[in-house]
Structure formats: structure tokens, C-alpha cells
Design an enzyme around this catalytic site. Structure first.
Site, PDB file in Angstrom:
ATOM      1  N   TRP A   1       1.076  -6.653   4.131  1.00 12.27           N
ATOM      2  CA  TRP A   1       1.552  -7.711   3.005  1.00 12.27           C
ATOM      3  C   TRP A   1       0.518  -8.670   2.836  1.00 12.27           C
ATOM      4  O   TRP A   1       0.412  -9.262   1.608  1.00 12.27           O
ATOM      5  CB  TRP A   1       3.090  -8.478   3.513  1.00 12.27           C
ATOM      6  CG  TRP A   1       4.071  -7.518   3.498  1.00 12.27           C
ATOM      7  CD1 TRP A   1       4.226  -6.227   3.317  1.00 12.27           C
ATOM      8  CD2 TRP A   1       5.437  -7.889   4.182  1.00 12.27           C
ATOM      9  NE1 TRP A   1       5.389  -5.831   3.579  1.00 12.27           N
ATOM     10  CE2 TRP A   1       6.214  -6.769   3.942  1.00 12.27           C
ATOM     11  CE3 TRP A   1       5.916  -9.053   4.541  1.00 12.27           C
ATOM     12  CZ2 TRP A   1       7.573  -6.938   4.434  1.00 12.27           C
ATOM     13  CZ3 TRP A   1       7.467  -9.105   4.903  1.00 12.27           C
ATOM     14  CH2 TRP A   1       8.050  -7.955   4.832  1.00 12.27           C
TER      15      TRP A   1
ATOM     16  N   GLN B   1       0.221  -5.224  -0.892  1.00  5.85           N
ATOM     17  CA  GLN B   1       1.453  -4.123  -1.064  1.00  5.85           C
ATOM     18  C   GLN B   1       2.377  -4.491  -2.368  1.00  5.85           C
ATOM     19  O   GLN B   1       2.680  -5.898  -2.488  1.00  5.85           O
ATOM     20  CB  GLN B   1       2.489  -4.160   0.043  1.00  5.85           C
ATOM     21  CG  GLN B   1       3.733  -3.106  -0.049  1.00  5.85           C
ATOM     22  CD  GLN B   1       4.495  -2.896   1.304  1.00  5.85           C
ATOM     23  OE1 GLN B   1       3.959  -3.303   2.230  1.00  5.85           O
ATOM     24  NE2 GLN B   1       5.551  -2.325   1.280  1.00  5.85           N
TER      25      GLN B   1
ATOM     26  N   HIS C   1       8.178  -2.105  10.475  1.00  5.59           N
ATOM     27  CA  HIS C   1       7.227  -2.331   9.477  1.00  5.59           C
ATOM     28  C   HIS C   1       5.782  -2.037  10.348  1.00  5.59           C
ATOM     29  O   HIS C   1       5.693  -2.375  11.368  1.00  5.59           O
ATOM     30  CB  HIS C   1       7.249  -3.642   9.444  1.00  5.59           C
ATOM     31  CG  HIS C   1       6.033  -4.256   8.312  1.00  5.59           C
ATOM     32  ND1 HIS C   1       5.996  -3.929   7.136  1.00  5.59           N
ATOM     33  CD2 HIS C   1       5.143  -5.116   8.457  1.00  5.59           C
ATOM     34  CE1 HIS C   1       4.875  -4.196   6.444  1.00  5.59           C
ATOM     35  NE2 HIS C   1       4.461  -5.363   7.202  1.00  5.59           N
TER      36      HIS C   1
ATOM     37  N   ASN D   1      -1.065  -7.399   9.073  1.00  2.00           N
ATOM     38  CA  ASN D   1       0.369  -7.164   8.340  1.00  2.00           C
ATOM     39  C   ASN D   1      -0.205  -6.862   6.848  1.00  2.00           C
ATOM     40  O   ASN D   1      -0.630  -7.588   6.050  1.00  2.00           O
ATOM     41  CB  ASN D   1       1.227  -8.352   8.576  1.00  2.00           C
ATOM     42  CG  ASN D   1       2.425  -8.060   7.356  1.00  2.00           C
ATOM     43  OD1 ASN D   1       2.515  -7.177   6.758  1.00  2.00           O
ATOM     44  ND2 ASN D   1       3.073  -9.281   7.231  1.00  2.00           N
TER      45      ASN D   1
END
Length: 581
Positions: free
Chosen positions: A335, A139, A303, A333
């Protein structure tokens, strides 16, 4: 459900009013009406965030239709590429120019970005390096984790992934600086053609990118999605259900984990075997909690996470009381870093010592700082608040047989792709209607506004032939209502308004297909309805009904709120007949 919050109308700011006698009793009968009792069937809104009721005017809709009719027919990807190759030039997209207005609605950015083609700042660029993986995704500065989480799931389904990201493009053979992607938009697949000029800062990509410096499928996919919605800023903030639908054409059902079903693990395991996309999130109890703040257990509030595996493992502990099976869920996740769950079954936690090396090999277990981690189903349900399951519909591709058999394997291949995904039963039959709420014509609001409610569009559906796998003679029906073109209008201040639908069972003596009037709604309670009118793009609910005729009435919460919508009806029954009134 989120707490009710203040809303702002264009002319005044006020709280959502408590319904008084006029609004909640549906008007009492006067004179010599039949001895019927008016129903008290009050709808409630539930706003997911602070918002206002956006008005997409009829004038705008008319202008849009006229302009669409005046537009020249767009050239496809191959035609444009061939023209560029013949002219020996690189494609430049006239619809999405490399400037600040493609990034920010106001054309104002916090720093100066340089738009460059991959070969101008990367050595030996490629579309893919050893295929596409969820671990590729990184990201950037854009707050679009809701997109990244869905793309992460999509990489596990190569067949569907290459519907969205066609194989016929790259940086070597027939390269002309042009790429194309396909997204599902309101009932049809739409091709989005872009050039490969990407925003950079100091020769680094600033938005979504791959972990490998010379791999570009991630950045180009995000650019095409940004073009689809009118700019990168349009992707700031969203729900994972939007992106899952846009990438699959599927239908999303939400599970409230604050009140989860008793068979939650079974539901998730069967969804995984059907190659459904799954995502989840944590909505804090207090709205003051900052988005994407990290909890002490390593999880992030507000999130989007993707669910990449659902399985059971055998516990081989020396202590007999600890032996048995553990029901586990693997999450990712977007990220892609060390921000992971730190509780039981987290990376290097003592629970992993209780399973055999063979089980670890089957799971492909690794303990990297890659954003991926495991949780027990109990910890998952107690820490996350929403689970969203997107079932892929048959229009994308067909499957051969049923993989919901409990004896079927849920193993992944070496790339983390589901082996069972080619053996998923074609699940849904679908009906689809496009409509609009037009001011002073078909924008009647919910049934709280009984005098105008009957002006809303109405759709009559006949359910017959109950599901074969049940013995209660009920038909499964999933109804999905979607607002159209709202995210595309974010730069003009548009936002989602509360929408929902009410369902009525048609009495045997009434003729199907005839529009129901105000008198009918005054004296007949609804058979089913959405729990709340929600200000999100799509509202979906699953129902179990006896065979018969049903009338679905989609509406906004208040009257005179205009806009276009798509109504989809999915059923597992063999036959589904319908008409629109």
C-alpha cells in the site's frame, strides 16, 4: 494449515466425507494372494478457501489445442512497433481492447472508466523516473497486493527486473504506443505485447500506478499481467507465490511460521543472499475475520507483504546486559502508506537508540510513511503465519560463486539493491514434465481411491551422487506440482482444485520406467508425500532421500477431476536421471 471447509461438486453440495472402510483400508485381499498386508496410507485435503472442484472438460482441451494450431503466428514487439512507426500511427491492441470487458468478466463496472494514453493526461510521461524502486508502487482499486508484493521484491534485483521489463521501450525514442513485458508461464518465458491505453477516472489511474504522476512502468506492467490472465478482474485475489514464480521462473517453498524451524533466521538470511524473493502473510485463526482488516499492532490480515532485507545489527547500549546483536527483518506493505508495524523496532521506536550512527547509515534507515518497517525475527515469526521463499532458477541467468558464506556482506547499495546478487551460486538442476489428468484415462485421484490410483501419470527419477556438503549420504530433491491455465479460465468459473503427489521408492528387484499397477500400490506404502492436497496453483515440498529410483505420482484429490499440470523436480545433486512412464 487452513481448516477443512465445505466443497461443492457441480451436481451436489456435500461435505468432504469421512473416509469409511472402503476408502481408507485400500481394500482387503481376497483369495490366495501373497501374504502381504495392505497399507493404510490416507490422504487428506486442506482447502485454502471456499471453492468447488472445477471441471475443465476434455472437449475444452481438445478445442483449445485445435484453436491454438489454427492461430496465425504472432508478430513480436519490434515488428509491430516498426509497422506502427512506418505507418505513423499508435498501436492499438486487438486482443485487449479498451472496454469494460477487459476490466470485468461481465462487462459491468461500478463507474465509467476512460481509457487514455499517458500523454493524454500526464505531462512529460516517462517509463522510469530515476529507475525502478519498490517505493514507486501504489496499489489502486484492484485487490492484487499479491502481485504488488512480488513486484516490490523484483525491483531490488535490477538484472532480473529487466528480464520482465525490457529496457528497449519508452515514451521518447521510437515511441509508438506499444510496450512489451515477459512473464514465465508453465516452463517458458512468454512475451506480452500491449498498447498504452490505461483505465482512468477523472484523469487519474485507477489501478496500480507509480507515486510519481508521470512514471508509468507500474501501470503498464500490471496491464500486461492482466492481459496474460484475461482481464483485470482475473487478478483479484491470489497468493504471492503465483506472482513470484511468474516473475522469475523460480520455485517457491512455504514455511509454516506457526511451527517455524529453529534456524529460521539463518534460512531467511541465506535466501536473501541468494537473491531469492520472499513474501509473507497473516492467516487469521478464524475464517470470519475480514480480509485486509488492520490489527491493533498495525499489521494487516490476509495481505501480502514483501521481505526486502534480512540482517543483524550491533546493539551498542550502555547497559552491558543489552549489548549484542539483534536479528532483524525489513518488510514492505505494497500500500506504500503509514499502515505499518507499531511494535519493537518500528519507525522511531526506542530500540533504534541502541545502535550506532554507523549501523543506521549501513541500513539506510529512514522513518517515512512509505509502508516499509523493521521487525525482530521473534516478532516476525510470532505475528505472521506463512513465509514463502522463491529461489530463482538457472534458466534466467547464471551466477558465478557461492554467497552463502557466513562472512559475506549483506549490504545493499544506495538504491536498496542487494550487492551480493551477482555472486549467487547456480543452485538447482531441473527436470520438467508436462502432463494432464484426462477423464476415464489418467485422472485416478489420490491413493484413497486405490482402484483407479494407478491410472495417474507416473514419473521415475533416479537420484545419485549425494550432496557434497553433507555427510549423511542423502540427496536433496524439491518437487513442485503446478496446475496450468486455471487463472486464465476464471471468467468461465474455473477454480483451483486440490492437488498433490505421492512418492514411492522402487524396490531393487523392480525395473525402472515400468508403470506401477494397482497391486503394487495396495501392498507398498508411500516413501513420502505432500502433507495435504491443496487447492492452490502450486504445491512444493523439499525431501532428503538416499540414492536410488523413485516414482512420483501427481494426482488430484478425487478421481475424474481433469486438467493440465507441470511437474518440476529440482536437485542439488550433480546428476539427475529420469524417465516418464
Amino acid at each position: 494449515m487452513p481448516d477443512e471447509v465445505d466443497v461443492e461438486a457441480p451436481s451436489e453440495k456435500r461435505e468432504l466425507r469421512e473416509h469409511d472402510e472402503k476408502h481408507c483400508r485400500c481394500y482387503k485381499p481376497k483369495g490366495s494372494l501373497p501374504p502381504l498386508t495392505p497399507v493404510d496410507d490416507i490422504e487428506k485435503p486442506s482447502l485454502q478457501k471456499s471453492t468447488y472442484y472445477s471441471r475443465v472438460t476434455n472437449k475444452y482441451s481438445t478445442q483449445k489445442i485445435v484453436k491454438e494450431g489454427q492461430k496465425p503466428i504472432k508478430k513480436g514487439f519490434r515488428t509491430l512497433r516498426d509497422e506502427c512507426l512506418k505507418a505513423n500511427k499508435l498501436y492499438e491492441d486487438p486482443e485487449f481492447p479498451p472496454n469494460e470487458f477487459s476490466i470485468s468478466f461481465q462487462g459491468i463496472t461500478r463507474r465509467h472508466y476512460e481509457w487514455k494514453r499517458p500523454h493524454e493526461f500526464a505531462k512529460d510521461p516517462h517509463m522510469f523516473i530515476e529507475g525502478a524502486s519498490r517505493f514507486d508502487i501504489q496499489q489502486g482499486e484492484l485487490g492484487d497486493c499479491w502481485l504488488l508484493a512480488a513486484v516490490s521484491n523484483l525491483t531490488q534485483n535490477p538484472r532480473l527486473f529487466h528480464v520482465v521489463v525490457p529496457r528497449d521501450q519508452g515514451f521518447t525514442h521510437m515511441y509508438a504506443g506499444i510496450f512489451h513485458f515477459k512473464f514465465w508461464q508453465y516452463g517458458r518465458w512468454e512475451e506480452v505485447v500491449i498498447d498504452d491505453m490505461l483505465p482512468t477516472y477523472h484523469n487519474q489511474l485507477v489501478f496500480m500506478h507509480s507515486k510519481t504522476d508521470n512514471e508509468f512502468w507500474c501501470a503498464l506492467l500490471e496491464k500486461a499481467y492482466a492481459k496474460l490472465y484475461g482481464g483485470y478482474e482475473a487478478l483479484r485475489g491470489g497468493n504471492i507465490n503465483e506472482s513470484m514464480v511468474d516473475l522469475t521462473g523460480g520455485v517457491v517453498e512455504m514455511v509454516d511460521l506457526r511451527n517455524p524451524p529453529s534456524n529460521l533466521f539463518s534460512v531467511m538470511k541465506k535466501a536473501y543472499r541468494r537473491a531469492a524473493l520472499m513474501g509473507c502473510a497473516i492467516e487469521p485463526d478464524h475464517p470470519q475475520v475480514q480480509s485486509e482488516s488492520i490489527l491493533p499492532n498495525g499489521l494487516i490480515v490476509r495481505h501480502a507483504y514483501s521481505i526486502t532485507r534480512v540482517t543483524e545489527v550491533d546493539i551498542a547500549s550502555a547497559a552491558p546486559k543489552l549489548q549484542g546483536k539483534a536479528e532483524l527483518v525489513r518488510l514492505h506493505n505494497p500500500w506504500g502508506n503509514e499502515t505499518e508495524w507499531t511494535g519493537a523496532w518500528s519507525d522511531k521506536s526506542p530500540e533504534w537508540a541502541t545502535i550506532s550512527p554507523e549501523e543506521k547509515k549501513r541500513l539506510g534507515l529512514t522513518f517515512d510513511d512509505d509502508g516499509e518497517f523493521w521487525m525482530s525475527i521473534q516478532d516476525f515469526a510470532s505475528n505472521f503465519t506463512t513465509l514463502e521463499i522463491c529461489d530463482v532458477t538457472p534458466e534466467v541467468f547464471e551466477y558465478d560463486n557461492d554467497s552463502d558464506d557466513e562472512s559475506s556482506s549483506d549490504e545493499d547499495d544506495e538504491e536498496g539493491h542487494r550487492k551480493q546478487q551477482q555472486n549467487v551460486q547456480r543452485r538447482w538442476q531441473r527436470l520438467m514434465f508436462e502432463g494432464a489428468w484426462v477423464s476415464h484415462h489418467t485422472a485416478g485421484g489420490c491413493r484413497n481411491f486405490i482402484q483407479t490410483f494407478a491410472t495417474n501419470p507416473q514419473y521415475t527419477v533416479k537420484l545419485e551422487d549425494p550432496d557434497e556438503d553433507d555427510d549423511d549420504d542423502l540427496c536433496t530433491m524439491v518437487v513442485s506440482l503446478m496446475q496450468k491455465n486455471v487463472r486464465q479460465l476464471k471468467r468461465y468459473g474455473a477454480d483451483y482444485q486440490p492437488i498433490g503427489y505421492t512418492i514411492y521408492k522402487l524396490p531393487p528387484e523392480m525395473e525402472p520406467g515400468v508403470k506401477l499397477d494397482t497391486e503394487f500400490f495396495k501392498y507398498n506404502a508411500s516413501y513420502a508425500k505432500v502433507p495435504f492436497f491443496l487447492n492452490c496453483r502450486e504445491v512444493t515440498t523439499r525431501f532428503r532421500f538416499p540414492a536410488g529410483y523413485y516414482v512420483i505420482v501427481p494426482s488430484t484429490f478425487e478421481p475424474e477431476m481433469t486438467g493440465e499440470f507441470l511437474l518440476r523436480i529440482f536437485t542439488e545433486a550433480k546428476r539427475l536421471k529420469s524417465s516418464a512412464s
